[in-house]
Design a protein around this motif. Structure first.
Motif, PDB file in Angstrom:
ATOM      1  N   MET A   1      -6.225  -8.318  30.070  1.00 25.87           N
ATOM      2  CA  MET A   1      -4.961  -9.510  29.790  1.00 25.87           C
ATOM      3  C   MET A   1      -4.414  -9.098  30.509  1.00 25.87           C
ATOM      4  O   MET A   1      -3.460 -10.018  30.920  1.00 25.87           O
ATOM      5  N   ALA A   2      -3.762  -7.862  31.485  1.00 24.36           N
ATOM      6  CA  ALA A   2      -2.832  -8.240  32.874  1.00 24.36           C
ATOM      7  C   ALA A   2      -3.404  -8.411  34.011  1.00 24.36           C
ATOM      8  O   ALA A   2      -2.916  -9.343  34.633  1.00 24.36           O
ATOM      9  N   ALA A   3      -4.489  -9.152  34.042  1.00 33.00           N
ATOM     10  CA  ALA A   3      -4.827  -9.153  35.016  1.00 33.00           C
ATOM     11  C   ALA A   3      -4.694 -11.058  34.670  1.00 33.00           C
ATOM     12  O   ALA A   3      -4.550 -11.729  35.372  1.00 33.00           O
ATOM     13  N   LYS A  64      -3.805 -21.511  24.563  1.00 33.42           N
ATOM     14  CA  LYS A  64      -5.027 -21.446  23.905  1.00 33.42           C
ATOM     15  C   LYS A  64      -5.512 -19.727  24.603  1.00 33.42           C
ATOM     16  O   LYS A  64      -6.159 -19.162  23.910  1.00 33.42           O
ATOM     17  N   ALA A  65      -5.714 -19.782  26.137  1.00 34.12           N
ATOM     18  CA  ALA A  65      -6.010 -17.849  26.031  1.00 34.12           C
ATOM     19  C   ALA A  65      -5.269 -17.431  25.373  1.00 34.12           C
ATOM     20  O   ALA A  65      -5.467 -16.368  25.366  1.00 34.12           O
ATOM     21  N   GLU A  66      -3.802 -17.182  25.210  1.00 35.22           N
ATOM     22  CA  GLU A  66      -3.421 -15.947  24.686  1.00 35.22           C
ATOM     23  C   GLU A  66      -4.126 -15.906  23.075  1.00 35.22           C
ATOM     24  O   GLU A  66      -3.948 -14.681  22.170  1.00 35.22           O
ATOM     25  N   LYS A  67      -3.730 -17.620  21.822  1.00 34.93           N
ATOM     26  CA  LYS A  67      -4.448 -17.098  21.322  1.00 34.93           C
ATOM     27  C   LYS A  67      -5.867 -16.233  21.069  1.00 34.93           C
ATOM     28  O   LYS A  67      -5.619 -15.953  20.369  1.00 34.93           O
ATOM     29  N   MET A  68      -6.331 -17.022  21.863  1.00 34.55           N
ATOM     30  CA  MET A  68      -7.723 -16.209  21.694  1.00 34.55           C
ATOM     31  C   MET A  68      -8.047 -15.215  21.484  1.00 34.55           C
ATOM     32  O   MET A  68      -8.541 -14.024  21.665  1.00 34.55           O
ATOM     33  N   TYR A  69      -6.779 -14.689  22.920  1.00 34.69           N
ATOM     34  CA  TYR A  69      -6.918 -13.539  22.994  1.00 34.69           C
ATOM     35  C   TYR A  69      -6.374 -12.322  21.511  1.00 34.69           C
ATOM     36  O   TYR A  69      -6.933 -11.487  22.032  1.00 34.69           O
ATOM     37  N   ARG A  70      -5.146 -12.772  21.194  1.00 40.14           N
ATOM     38  CA  ARG A  70      -4.499 -12.030  19.831  1.00 40.14           C
ATOM     39  C   ARG A  70      -6.017 -12.602  18.793  1.00 40.14           C
ATOM     40  O   ARG A  70      -5.841 -11.157  18.116  1.00 40.14           O
ATOM     41  N   ASP A  75      -9.217  -9.414  15.682  1.00 42.33           N
ATOM     42  CA  ASP A  75     -10.983  -9.002  15.408  1.00 42.33           C
ATOM     43  C   ASP A  75     -11.399  -7.566  16.101  1.00 42.33           C
ATOM     44  O   ASP A  75     -12.608  -6.787  14.954  1.00 42.33           O
ATOM     45  N   MET A  76     -10.772  -7.213  16.904  1.00 43.72           N
ATOM     46  CA  MET A  76     -11.217  -6.101  17.330  1.00 43.72           C
ATOM     47  C   MET A  76     -10.629  -4.364  16.725  1.00 43.72           C
ATOM     48  O   MET A  76     -11.381  -3.283  16.617  1.00 43.72           O
ATOM     49  N   GLY A  77      -9.776  -4.174  16.472  1.00 43.67           N
ATOM     50  CA  GLY A  77      -8.937  -4.087  15.581  1.00 43.67           C
ATOM     51  C   GLY A  77      -9.971  -2.849  14.468  1.00 43.67           C
ATOM     52  O   GLY A  77      -9.187  -1.953  15.173  1.00 43.67           O
ATOM     53  N   PRO A  78      -9.955  -2.963  13.834  1.00 48.25           N
ATOM     54  CA  PRO A  78     -10.620  -2.590  12.613  1.00 48.25           C
ATOM     55  C   PRO A  78     -12.128  -1.227  13.684  1.00 48.25           C
ATOM     56  O   PRO A  78     -12.458  -0.595  12.292  1.00 48.25           O
ATOM     57  N   ASN A  79     -12.539  -2.241  14.215  1.00 50.47           N
ATOM     58  CA  ASN A  79     -14.404  -1.750  15.304  1.00 50.47           C
ATOM     59  C   ASN A  79     -13.451  -0.812  15.271  1.00 50.47           C
ATOM     60  O   ASN A  79     -13.703   0.645  16.195  1.00 50.47           O
ATOM     61  N   LEU A  80     -12.580  -0.713  16.803  1.00 45.60           N
ATOM     62  CA  LEU A  80     -11.938   0.256  18.090  1.00 45.60           C
ATOM     63  C   LEU A  80     -11.379   1.405  16.772  1.00 45.60           C
ATOM     64  O   LEU A  80     -11.757   2.434  17.170  1.00 45.60           O
ATOM     65  N   LYS A  81     -10.300   1.625  16.088  1.00 44.52           N
ATOM     66  CA  LYS A  81     -10.090   2.637  14.815  1.00 44.52           C
ATOM     67  C   LYS A  81     -11.529   2.881  14.156  1.00 44.52           C
ATOM     68  O   LYS A  81     -11.342   4.435  13.946  1.00 44.52           O
ATOM     69  N   LYS A  82     -12.460   1.901  13.643  1.00 47.83           N
ATOM     70  CA  LYS A  82     -13.345   3.209  13.328  1.00 47.83           C
ATOM     71  C   LYS A  82     -13.634   4.276  14.337  1.00 47.83           C
ATOM     72  O   LYS A  82     -14.385   5.046  13.715  1.00 47.83           O
ATOM     73  N   SER A  83     -13.892   3.991  16.224  1.00 47.86           N
ATOM     74  CA  SER A  83     -14.813   3.947  16.520  1.00 47.86           C
ATOM     75  C   SER A  83     -14.037   5.396  17.208  1.00 47.86           C
ATOM     76  O   SER A  83     -14.255   6.558  17.206  1.00 47.86           O
ATOM     77  N   LYS A  84     -12.747   5.152  16.644  1.00 51.51           N
ATOM     78  CA  LYS A  84     -11.899   6.206  17.427  1.00 51.51           C
ATOM     79  C   LYS A  84     -11.959   7.404  16.050  1.00 51.51           C
ATOM     80  O   LYS A  84     -12.162   8.867  16.139  1.00 51.51           O
ATOM     81  N   GLU A  85     -12.521   7.250  14.839  1.00 54.69           N
ATOM     82  CA  GLU A  85     -12.977   7.805  14.112  1.00 54.69           C
ATOM     83  C   GLU A  85     -14.235   8.805  14.617  1.00 54.69           C
ATOM     84  O   GLU A  85     -13.977   9.979  13.841  1.00 54.69           O
ATOM     85  N   HIS A  86     -14.929   8.367  14.933  1.00 55.27           N
ATOM     86  CA  HIS A  86     -15.931   8.392  15.083  1.00 55.27           C
ATOM     87  C   HIS A  86     -16.159   9.554  16.508  1.00 55.27           C
ATOM     88  O   HIS A  86     -16.281  10.565  15.769  1.00 55.27           O
TER      89      HIS A  86
END
Length: 104
Positions: A1-3, A64-70, A75-86
């Motif tokens: 999102m920095a870009a 709209k772009a900021e809402k989509m980003y949030r 949505d990706m938070g739980p997946n990232l947590k699982k990936s970290k655990e794995h």
């Protein structure tokens, strides 16, 4: 999102520059007289209306772009947590395998 943030900042800066230039035109128009002054004032009014419209559209797009980003981040938070655990588990198993290799 920095870009995207940088892009948003660039557009906001551009809109501010446009506003500044319109103000400069208003100051210059004060020195003009007659029919030319009326034409310049008409053009300045049109420019201000377009600037307002562009700024409003930009604000909507940015929101709209900021809402989509949030939403995507949420949505990706739980997946990232699982990936970290794995990843941690795999790294631990790799460490154990290396230890077993060197013990033999």
């Amino acid at each position: 999102m920095a870009a995207k943030r940088n892009s948003f900042e660039e557009v906001e800066s551009l809109l501010q520059d446009i506003g500044t230039k319109i103000e400069q035109l208003i100051e210059k128009a004060a020195d003009v007289s007659g029919e030319a002054k009326e034409e310049i004032e008409k053009k300045i009014k049109e420019l201000k209306e377009k600037e307002t419209t562009i700024a409003a559209e930009f604000k909507k797009g940015k929101e709209k772009a900021e809402k989509m980003y949030r939403e995507k981040k949420t949505d990706m938070g739980p997946n990232l947590k699982k990936s970290k655990e794995h990843f941690v588990s795999a790294f631990q198993q790799l460490g154990e395998a290396i230890n077993l290799l060197f013990k033999k």
